[in-house]
Design a protein around this motif. Structure first.
Motif, short mmCIF file in Angstrom:
data_model
loop_
_atom_site.label_atom_id
_atom_site.label_comp_id
_atom_site.label_asym_id
_atom_site.label_seq_id
_atom_site.Cartn_x
_atom_site.Cartn_y
_atom_site.Cartn_z
N PRO A 153 6.22 -28.21 54.28
CA PRO A 153 5.62 -29.54 54.24
C PRO A 153 6.51 -30.56 53.54
O PRO A 153 7.22 -30.24 52.59
N SER A 154 6.46 -31.78 54.05
CA SER A 154 7.11 -32.89 53.35
C SER A 154 6.29 -33.23 52.11
O SER A 154 5.15 -32.77 51.96
N ALA A 194 -3.29 -33.16 57.89
CA ALA A 194 -2.65 -34.23 57.13
C ALA A 194 -1.63 -35.00 57.96
O ALA A 194 -1.33 -36.16 57.67
N ALA A 195 -1.10 -34.38 59.00
CA ALA A 195 -0.09 -35.05 59.83
C ALA A 195 -0.70 -36.04 60.82
O ALA A 195 0.02 -36.85 61.40
N THR A 197 2.15 -32.70 51.59
CA THR A 197 1.60 -31.95 50.44
C THR A 197 0.57 -32.79 49.69
O THR A 197 -0.52 -32.31 49.36
N ARG A 198 0.91 -34.05 49.42
CA ARG A 198 -0.02 -34.93 48.70
C ARG A 198 -1.28 -35.17 49.51
O ARG A 198 -2.40 -35.10 48.99
N ALA A 213 -2.57 -33.37 51.96
CA ALA A 213 -3.37 -32.15 52.12
C ALA A 213 -4.25 -31.91 50.89
O ALA A 213 -5.42 -31.52 51.01
N LYS A 214 -3.69 -32.14 49.71
CA LYS A 214 -4.49 -31.98 48.49
C LYS A 214 -5.62 -33.00 48.44
O LYS A 214 -6.74 -32.70 48.03
N TRP A 215 -5.32 -34.23 48.88
CA TRP A 215 -6.34 -35.28 48.91
C TRP A 215 -7.45 -34.90 49.88
O TRP A 215 -8.64 -35.07 49.59
N ILE A 216 -7.08 -34.38 51.05
CA ILE A 216 -8.07 -33.97 52.04
C ILE A 216 -8.99 -32.90 51.48
O ILE A 216 -10.22 -32.96 51.64
N GLN A 217 -8.43 -31.91 50.81
CA GLN A 217 -9.25 -30.84 50.25
C GLN A 217 -10.22 -31.36 49.20
O GLN A 217 -11.37 -30.91 49.11
N ALA A 218 -9.78 -32.33 48.42
CA ALA A 218 -10.68 -32.95 47.44
C ALA A 218 -11.80 -33.71 48.13
O ALA A 218 -12.96 -33.67 47.71
N GLN A 219 -11.46 -34.41 49.21
CA GLN A 219 -12.47 -35.15 49.94
C GLN A 219 -13.49 -34.23 50.59
O GLN A 219 -14.68 -34.56 50.67
N VAL A 220 -13.04 -33.08 51.07
CA VAL A 220 -13.95 -32.11 51.66
C VAL A 220 -15.04 -31.72 50.67
O VAL A 220 -16.23 -31.67 51.01
N GLN A 221 -14.63 -31.46 49.44
CA GLN A 221 -15.63 -31.06 48.43
C GLN A 221 -16.64 -32.17 48.18
O GLN A 221 -17.84 -31.90 47.99
#
Length: 228
Positions: free
Chosen positions: A196-197, A183-184, A201-202, A204-212
């Motif tokens: 995390p800032s 995310a950085a 945090t936001r 990283a959550k977006w990245i995990q959703a995109q992975v799926q």
């Protein structure tokens, strides 16, 4: 005059050929050092890195970096023309410059060039990206990027980043920890990964959703899940 022109031609040919030779060698080794890594030493940040083989890079790191940096990685030829156009339009409206670089372009910049923005550097980056896309497989480009990209002050590659932020090797990071590191990018000196800032945090959550979502793309699955 003819002799001078022939001499100039030889010099130009030599420098144009060098990236092709180096790219071929990169099928078998990782870059011994990059200009960005040298600058890190000069600037006093040090150099923490630990290159790992393609087999040792966890799938969650491959999925995360594609999801965050270049979701069209499997289908473009090194350049995301739509992304470049969007970045150009936003840059006209905003003083904060935004890039439209693909992972292939970022890898080429890290391997061959220096950081910064200029028409000369962008032209060289375009040429070097074409070389990488021609000589290396998509999988190999990802492996190199995840080993040489700066992921913190003086910290290069997912293995060193895992040790630095979570005291773990890359293959022991869980998907959330990996997403926080990724995310950085592409401004790792700017953000706090652990703790995390709010932005990290936001994102990283977006990245995990995109992975799926991207796991349903067969071209990406073939690149990421087919081990070298």
């Amino acid at each position: 005059m003819f002799g001078i022109l022939r001499y100039i031609f030889k010099i130009v040919f030599f420098f144009l050929a060098l990236p092709w030779i180096y790219a071929f060698v990169l099928n078998f080794i990782y870059p011994p050092i990059t200009i960005t890594q040298i600058n890190s030493l000069i600037d006093g940040y040090g150099l923490q890195r630990d290159y790992i083989s393609g087999n040792e890079i966890p799938d969650n790191a491959l999925w995360a970096v594609v999801s965050a940096e270049d979701q069209k990685f499997a289908t473009h030829n090194g350049f995301d023309l739509e992304g470049i156009q969007k970045a150009f339009e936003k840059n006209k409206e905003d003083e904060k410059l935004r890039g439209g670089s693909t992972i292939s372009q970022q890898t080429a910049k890290n391997i061959f060039l220096w950081q910064g923005r200029s028409w000369l550097r962008k032209g060289l980056e375009t040429y070097c990206t074409f070389v990488l896309e021609t000589v290396l497989s998509k999988r190999r480009i990802l492996e190199i990027y995840l080993n040489i990209a700066e992921m913190g002050r003086g910290t290069f590659g997912i293995e060193a980043a895992g040790q630095y932020y979570f005291d773990k090797p890359a293959n022991e990071l869980n998907p959330s920890q990996t997403a926080h590191i990724i995310a950085a990018l592409p401004s790792p000196k700017k953000y706090n990964v652990n703790p995390p800032s709010a932005y990290i945090t936001r994102r990283a959550k977006w990245i995990q959703a995109q992975v799926q979502n991207l796991k349903d793309v067969p071209e990406l699955r073939q690149i990421i899940e087919n081990k070298p």
